[in-house]
Scaffold this motif. Structure first.
Motif, PDB file in Angstrom:
ATOM      1  N   THR A  69       0.841  -1.209   0.000  1.00  0.00           N
ATOM      2  CA  THR A  69       0.000   0.000   0.000  1.00  0.00           C
ATOM      3  C   THR A  69       0.871   1.252   0.000  1.00  0.00           C
ATOM      4  O   THR A  69       0.411   2.334   0.341  1.00  0.00           O
ATOM      5  N   GLN A  70       2.124   1.100  -0.377  1.00  0.00           N
ATOM      6  CA  GLN A  70       3.032   2.255  -0.337  1.00  0.00           C
ATOM      7  C   GLN A  70       2.850   3.160  -1.564  1.00  0.00           C
ATOM      8  O   GLN A  70       2.331   2.733  -2.591  1.00  0.00           O
ATOM      9  N   ILE A  71       3.294   4.394  -1.420  1.00  0.00           N
ATOM     10  CA  ILE A  71       3.201   5.351  -2.515  1.00  0.00           C
ATOM     11  C   ILE A  71       4.574   5.479  -3.160  1.00  0.00           C
ATOM     12  O   ILE A  71       5.601   5.393  -2.488  1.00  0.00           O
ATOM     13  N   GLU A 167      -6.082  -6.323  -4.407  1.00  0.00           N
ATOM     14  CA  GLU A 167      -5.096  -5.455  -5.052  1.00  0.00           C
ATOM     15  C   GLU A 167      -5.712  -4.090  -5.386  1.00  0.00           C
ATOM     16  O   GLU A 167      -5.075  -3.055  -5.222  1.00  0.00           O
ATOM     17  N   THR A 168      -6.967  -4.096  -5.863  1.00  0.00           N
ATOM     18  CA  THR A 168      -7.649  -2.830  -6.170  1.00  0.00           C
ATOM     19  C   THR A 168      -7.791  -1.977  -4.912  1.00  0.00           C
ATOM     20  O   THR A 168      -7.542  -0.767  -4.920  1.00  0.00           O
ATOM     21  N   LEU A 203     -10.070   1.810   6.762  1.00  0.00           N
ATOM     22  CA  LEU A 203     -11.212   2.557   6.223  1.00  0.00           C
ATOM     23  C   LEU A 203     -11.578   2.051   4.833  1.00  0.00           C
ATOM     24  O   LEU A 203     -12.761   1.822   4.541  1.00  0.00           O
ATOM     25  N   VAL A 204     -10.574   1.842   3.981  1.00  0.00           N
ATOM     26  CA  VAL A 204     -10.877   1.324   2.640  1.00  0.00           C
ATOM     27  C   VAL A 204     -11.474  -0.087   2.750  1.00  0.00           C
ATOM     28  O   VAL A 204     -12.436  -0.419   2.053  1.00  0.00           O
ATOM     29  N   HIS A 205     -10.941  -0.874   3.658  1.00  0.00           N
ATOM     30  CA  HIS A 205     -11.517  -2.204   3.874  1.00  0.00           C
ATOM     31  C   HIS A 205     -12.979  -2.094   4.299  1.00  0.00           C
ATOM     32  O   HIS A 205     -13.854  -2.818   3.804  1.00  0.00           O
ATOM     33  N   THR A 206     -13.272  -1.205   5.232  1.00  0.00           N
ATOM     34  CA  THR A 206     -14.626  -1.068   5.776  1.00  0.00           C
ATOM     35  C   THR A 206     -15.609  -0.580   4.709  1.00  0.00           C
ATOM     36  O   THR A 206     -16.707  -1.108   4.568  1.00  0.00           O
ATOM     37  N   PHE A 207     -15.195   0.435   3.952  1.00  0.00           N
ATOM     38  CA  PHE A 207     -16.148   1.038   3.013  1.00  0.00           C
ATOM     39  C   PHE A 207     -16.049   0.451   1.617  1.00  0.00           C
ATOM     40  O   PHE A 207     -16.897   0.716   0.782  1.00  0.00           O
ATOM     41  N   GLY A 208     -15.014  -0.324   1.352  1.00  0.00           N
ATOM     42  CA  GLY A 208     -14.946  -1.062   0.097  1.00  0.00           C
ATOM     43  C   GLY A 208     -14.089  -0.419  -0.979  1.00  0.00           C
ATOM     44  O   GLY A 208     -13.331  -1.098  -1.647  1.00  0.00           O
ATOM     45  N   ASP A 209     -14.245   0.911  -1.128  1.00  0.00           N
ATOM     46  CA  ASP A 209     -13.398   1.564  -2.120  1.00  0.00           C
ATOM     47  C   ASP A 209     -13.166   3.028  -1.726  1.00  0.00           C
ATOM     48  O   ASP A 209     -13.678   3.492  -0.712  1.00  0.00           O
ATOM     49  N   ILE A 210     -12.419   3.718  -2.587  1.00  0.00           N
ATOM     50  CA  ILE A 210     -12.041   5.087  -2.232  1.00  0.00           C
ATOM     51  C   ILE A 210     -13.241   6.051  -2.243  1.00  0.00           C
ATOM     52  O   ILE A 210     -13.388   6.860  -1.318  1.00  0.00           O
ATOM     53  N   THR A 211     -14.124   5.921  -3.244  1.00  0.00           N
ATOM     54  CA  THR A 211     -15.237   6.884  -3.281  1.00  0.00           C
ATOM     55  C   THR A 211     -16.166   6.692  -2.084  1.00  0.00           C
ATOM     56  O   THR A 211     -16.640   7.667  -1.504  1.00  0.00           O
TER      57      THR A 211
END
Lengths: 473, 473
Positions: A69-71, A167-168, A203-211
């Motif tokens: 998950t690194q930038i 991965e997404t 947070l991404v795990h909980t809500f599913g995606d970025i939007t």
């Protein structure tokens, strides 16, 4: 039927945003070469370590590199040395540093510093790869009940994230980190009080995606309880209870430890900022809403001058030479000193309009942006009007019949006197010279300099950076 | 034996003070001629009244002239017309004024005004005698249970004082009134909030003489309960109860009405002043401790200038033309307006160091002594950071990217903007011109003028008088 069509309309409504995010992702996802190089170097370091540690010490890769998950271009390597429980903590620490030192190849252009978090750890700096690698000791545990220190948790976080994110979703974590970093609220350290990498992942795990994560922020209300394990969010009774239990209005339960709030370090302001920027991204779906306009701190001195000119404020800057201790220890002390000084200034009617703190390169700065540059008179408060003898003593000490300057303010006797400090500069210098004004430990008065006119460029840089951080949304 | 010798030492300890007080008494006790003239004139007025009123209306002399506690040269005559109960109040008022008008002899150089307290009453002004006589209607009552209005009480007070005070004590009342008047805390009216004549009489009655009354003040602690009927003083449990019941920390029970606090009008500051001056008189036993140094308000303008010069303060004065209504009605309104204006100034970061009110000759003044003369910048507070849409609207309205001026203060979004009002004068003028800044009833914005440089002499007089009153002890 209806709710479905609303949903699909909404989804298609993010087409523009999705395009923008895709563009960003191209920029921030590490290249194949970068990942290969990181992998190669971290594997090599782990190999070196495995050769020197006893067989019962496990070597694992942790952090964003391990989790993917690194930038791009920002990744440091986190290597954990997991010691079996049973060995004494201090002994483990001593041994770990001794072992870690052995893997630093000075001949390869590597150097190291020892930093102090819960345990001391070794930060290895590789000139060649342009990366840093933290080699951190911890105890090996299977669940949080076995945990000895907070560092031990990292291995559990690692396991949870690697098992839970696609991965997404990892790409979406990168996007979230990028957005938060743009707005200076990425990172749990004391001086940021923002969102940690692990919190972004949860947070991404909980809500599913970025939007959906941005939608959550855009409409968040306090108190708020997020439960990643069940992907649940609540602002109702259970959120109130959690808020009371954790003494925080924003609670994200650690899936590896139900009694830990992963968002404990998120300040109110960081949450406001996250909410505001998310709201704008959703509404505007533009790169402009995502990025903060860039700023250079090259001409900081001139920028500060123009702020002074535009606002009529005058900037008083304290520069403090800092000891070599971890930022997380120093930062609260700088904030504390700043508060003490504001309190002192206020008691002489100089209330800063803005107060900023920053630190970098061994210097801490505290800057006071003052609207008011002079004070002629001071109200000196005496004892309550009824302390008879005391009130008379105060009266006799302060009365000036030429000026008629003593009275009662309804509660106490007071005297109107010439201001003790006529300017903010006089007041700050008085604090620096007064024995009763004590600095927090680690910060040295003697190494502290006040600038009110010509700020050295290095100092101006820190002040301007802090100003931009604070005063933009 | 021991306590007796302490007592006698203490008594002889007041020899010097007794001498000073005796000297003052010579000056303030009305001369035989003054008393004779007052008696003659009041008898004449009462005679005139008795001729015009119906037989069931009783005419009595009240106030300090009747009680023999008046100070030389300052006495007004109080004549009460006591109507039988049973007649309607409004009818009684109408009749009383009609009858009182009949006794004014314009040919003798007498004139009158109608004033309004609980009832309207006639103030007769005699050029020849240089006195004023209030002719006040009330209902005749025997005790407080029969009382219809507070005015009716006066006849009971008259009876109590005349029956209870010795001639020496009456002189001591004169001394107490004189001391309190020197320090501007004599009188129960709204603008003084000090000690009424009746309260002075009760205190001397309770404590026996002037020095014991001063001793009481010098060591008074709150809450304090004084019971003149039993000559008791308490600062213990009963005082706490009384303080709660009367919502006041200083309670003096009216011997003619156990449910009335005669000291209700005494402000905290007045009690402080009384305590402080008493303490000093006892300690110093000098005329200097008793008298406030005199001041002339002849060169008030110059005096204010020199205060401005000595303190660096700048005086902003509002002059308000007052309607012809009783001072007791107007004063609280001036105080209220003053408070509104301070609140307004403070919200634009101009906090007055001293605020004064005064009124005289149909003019009210409010003066603000300002330390701070200019402000360049203002913090405009927006909605809470979470009101999402509202916060964004605020942001878009206020953001100025050239200045980087919007942030969060931990609770709300805020913007740094050019100060709306750059000087106290601009702020005050804005309040005077704003429809949303409403004056208390009776005070007219249109008749209000702001002076910041050249204050007219008449206005300066009022400001300087208020300054001296407030700022000296």
């Amino acid at each position: 039927m209806k709710s479905k069509s609303v949903r699909s309309r909404k989804q298609s409504g993010y087409q523009r945003l999705n395009g923008v995010l895709k563009g960003i992702l191209e920029e921030i996802r590490p290249t194949a070469e970068e990942i290969a190089a990181l992998n190669e170097y971290s594997n090599e370091l782990m190999g070196r370590l495995r050769k020197v540690v006893p067989r019962n010490v496990e070597i694992i890769l942790a952090g964003s590199v391990a989790r993917g998950t690194q930038i791009r271009g920002t990744s440091d390597i986190d290597i954990f040395m997991l010691f079996p429980k049973g060995i004494a903590e201090r002994e483990m620490e001593r041994k770990a540093i001794e072992l870690a030192k052995k893997v630093v190849h000075r001949s390869h252009g590597e150097s190291f510093v020892i930093n102090y978090a819960e345990h001391p750890y070794l930060k290895l700096i590789s000139e060649k790869f342009g990366v840093k690698a933290d080699i951190v000791p911890a105890f090996k545990i299977r669940d949080s009940s076995e945990m000895a220190t907070a560092v031990d948790r990292t291995q559990l976080h690692n396991q949870f994230v690697m098992a839970s994110l696609s991965e997404t979703q990892k790409d979406h974590v990168r996007l979230l980190k990028y957005i938060l970093r743009e707005h200076n609220i990425y990172g749990a350290e004391a001086r940021v009080r923002g969102f940690s990498g692990y919190l972004c992942e949860l947070l991404v795990h909980t809500f599913g995606d970025i939007t959906k994560t941005l939608e959550f922020f855009a409409s968040v209300k306090r108190p708020c309880l997020v439960e990643p394990l069940s992907r649940g969010v609540s602002t109702a009774e259970s959120a109130k209870e959690a808020s009371q239990h954790f003494k925080s209005n924003f609670v994200v339960i650690d899936p590896t430890d139900p009694d830990r709030n992963v968002a404990a370090s998120v300040s109110e302001e960081s949450l406001f900022r996250a909410s505001m920027v998310s709201y704008r991204i959703i509404k505007e779906q533009s790169l402009k809403a995502i990025s903060r306009y860039g700023f250079s701190d090259d001409d900081s001195y001139r920028r500060l001058e123009s702020i002074e000119k535009a606002t009529g404020l005058k900037i008083y800057t304290l520069k403090i030479r800092l000891p070599k201790i971890s930022d997380d220890t120093l930062w609260p002390q700088i904030v504390k000193l700043s508060g003490q000084m504001v309190h002192f200034l206020e008691s002489y009617s100089f209330k800063p309009v803005i107060t900023l703190q920053e630190m970098d390169g061994g210097d801490g700065v505290i800057a006071f942006f003052m609207d008011r540059q002079s004070s002629s008179i001071e109200l000196v408060r005496g004892p309550p009007g009824f302390m008879h003898e005391d009130a008379v003593v105060f009266y006799k000490k302060h009365v000036n019949k030429d000026m008629d300057n003593v009275s009662f303010d309804g509660e106490r006797i007071f005297a109107l006197e010439e201001a003790r400090y006529k300017t903010p500069e006089e007041a700050i210098r008085a604090a620096l010279n007064s024995k009763s004004f004590r600095f927090p430990s680690y910060l040295k008065k003697k190494s502290t300099v006040l600038y009110s006119k010509e700020i050295p460029e290095g100092c101006a840089k820190l002040v301007y950076r802090a100003y931009i951080r604070k005063m933009t949304i």
